[in-house]
Design a protein around this motif. Sequence first.
Motif, PDB file in Angstrom:
ATOM      1  N   ALA A  12       0.830  -1.205   0.000  1.00 26.85           N
ATOM      2  CA  ALA A  12       0.000   0.000   0.000  1.00 26.85           C
ATOM      3  C   ALA A  12       0.865   1.256   0.000  1.00 26.85           C
ATOM      4  CB  ALA A  12      -0.930  -0.004   1.212  1.00 26.85           C
ATOM      5  N   ILE A  13       1.994   1.206   0.724  1.00 23.40           N
ATOM      6  CA  ILE A  13       2.907   2.361   0.742  1.00 23.40           C
ATOM      7  C   ILE A  13       3.445   2.618  -0.664  1.00 23.40           C
ATOM      8  CG2 ILE A  13       5.032   3.306   1.713  1.00 23.40           C
ATOM      9  CD1 ILE A  13       4.603   1.453   4.142  1.00 23.40           C
ATOM     10  N   VAL A  14       3.861   1.543  -1.331  1.00 21.64           N
ATOM     11  CA  VAL A  14       4.367   1.662  -2.710  1.00 21.64           C
ATOM     12  C   VAL A  14       3.305   2.286  -3.596  1.00 21.64           C
ATOM     13  CG1 VAL A  14       5.141   0.369  -4.739  1.00 21.64           C
ATOM     14  CG2 VAL A  14       5.976  -0.259  -2.457  1.00 21.64           C
ATOM     15  N   SER A  15       2.060   1.837  -3.427  1.00 17.06           N
ATOM     16  CA  SER A  15       0.963   2.343  -4.247  1.00 17.06           C
ATOM     17  C   SER A  15       0.696   3.823  -3.974  1.00 17.06           C
ATOM     18  CB  SER A  15      -0.301   1.522  -3.983  1.00 17.06           C
ATOM     19  OG  SER A  15      -1.399   2.037  -4.687  1.00 17.06           O
ATOM     20  N   MET A  16       0.672   4.199  -2.703  1.00 18.35           N
ATOM     21  CA  MET A  16       0.378   5.593  -2.345  1.00 18.35           C
ATOM     22  C   MET A  16       1.441   6.557  -2.839  1.00 18.35           C
ATOM     23  SD  MET A  16      -1.356   5.574   1.453  1.00 18.35           S
ATOM     24  CE  MET A  16      -0.808   4.038   2.151  1.00 18.35           C
ATOM     25  N   LEU A  17       2.682   6.092  -2.851  1.00 16.52           N
ATOM     26  CA  LEU A  17       3.791   6.963  -3.264  1.00 16.52           C
ATOM     27  C   LEU A  17       4.144   6.793  -4.735  1.00 16.52           C
ATOM     28  CD1 LEU A  17       6.188   6.546  -0.184  1.00 16.52           C
ATOM     29  CD2 LEU A  17       4.622   8.439  -0.674  1.00 16.52           C
ATOM     30  N   SER A  18       3.455   5.857  -5.405  1.00 13.98           N
ATOM     31  CA  SER A  18       3.816   5.519  -6.790  1.00 13.98           C
ATOM     32  C   SER A  18       5.317   5.253  -6.876  1.00 13.98           C
ATOM     33  CB  SER A  18       3.433   6.657  -7.745  1.00 13.98           C
ATOM     34  OG  SER A  18       2.046   6.894  -7.699  1.00 13.98           O
ATOM     35  N   GLY A  19       5.809   4.524  -5.890  1.00 18.00           N
ATOM     36  CA  GLY A  19       7.246   4.297  -5.772  1.00 18.00           C
ATOM     37  C   GLY A  19       7.673   2.929  -6.255  1.00 18.00           C
TER      38      GLY A  19
END
Length: 378
Positions: free
Chosen positions: A37-44
Motif C-alpha cells: 500500500a505504501i508503494v501504491s500511495m507513493l507511486s514508488g
Amino acid sequence: MDDRVRLFQLMLELGFDRTSTQVYGVVLTCGPVPKKAIVSMLSGVSTEVGSALRQLQERDLVGSVYRRLRRRQYYAISPNIAWRSLSSELLWRTTHELGPGDGSPSTYEEISAVARRLYRPYAAALAHQEWDAATADEFAQLICEVMGQARRTIVAVSTSPRLPQVASFWATLSDRLGVGVTYRRVVDLDEVIAHGLKIVTRDIEEHGIDVMVLERDRIHQKFYVVDGSFLAVFHSQEQVMEGGTDTGVGRITTRGTILRRYARRFRQYADLAIPGRFVLRRMEIAAEELLQRARERLGSEDVAWVESLVHYGTFSRLPVTRGWSRDDKARAEERAVEIGVVRRNLDGDLVPAYRVTEADIRERYEAFRREEGHGLLR
C-alpha cells in the motif's frame, strides 16, 4: 507552514533521504499499513520503499506487526518517544547527559511536536492477548510500547545481560515519570555498576525511582508489569532451548492469572532486596578505594577516565569529549585492566572492578538491620 511540509524539511535537515521521509509520512498518518500500500500511495519502487522501511526501523522510528492473514504491516512508533530516543542516542556520543537539555527547542524537539500532530496512534503490543517476540529488537520495542501505556505503576526485575536499547527505554520511562507514574525496579549489583553511581543516584533522588538490589543468583526471571494489566517477561535460556525457534526472546501478555503470579513474584523479590540508597553508600566507599589504587598506578588522564566509569558507567563518554584516538583508548583500557581497576561485565562492557561483592553488601545490610532492631528495643 503545513505540518507535512515542515516534517519533510526537518527530516531532510537531519540527513534522511527523500524516499525515507515520504515513507515515514505515510506510515505516521496511515499506519499500520502494508508495504504494498505504501508503494501504491507513493507511486514508488518496491525496493526503494523496502530500503527506506529498513532504515526507519533501524532508527526505531517505525515498527512492524503481522495482521490479517499474517501480512506484515508498518506503523510509526510514538513520535514523542521515538524522536527523543534518537536525540538521546546522538547526545550520548558526546556528553554525559541523558536526554535533551531544557534550553531552546532543538530540531528533534520540533520534529517530535510536528510528528505528534500528524500521528495516527497505534501500539503493536496491544494487538494480541499474547505475543512472543522473535528478536531482542522486537521485544525491546514491545516493552517500550507497553510501558508507554502506564498510568499508575511500572515494576521491573532485571539482571545481566540486558537489552541494549537504552535510549528508547529511557525516553519512554522519562515520559511516564513526567506524568506521575511510579517506577520500582529490582536489579543485581552489576546493573548499579554498569549504570554508574551518579546516574543511579540521580534516578533515585531526582526521578523518584525505587531502586532495590538483589543477588543475581536469587533472581530467576526478568520481567516488567505495567499497571497490573500488561506483562513483558523474558524467556529463560531453558525455555528457549525447550521451545525451539518459535519461542523467541520474550512474551507480552495480558492474561490475568499470569499477571497476578508475576506481581506476587515482584513483591517477593522486593521484600528480599536491599534498598538502593544503602547499596550506593557502600559502593561510594568502594569507589574511593578503587580510585586511590588508580591514582597510585595511572596517569591523570587515565584516572579521569576510570573516575568517569565510576560516575557514569557504560554511559561514560570521556574518551570522546577529550578527543582520544582508538589507540589512545585501547592503551588506557589495557593499563587499567592490567592493574585491576576495570573489568568486562557479562555484557562485554568495561566497568570499574570494585573490591566489593553482593555477599559483602548483604552482610553489611543484615548487620545494619540487627543494629537498628537493637536500637528499637532499648
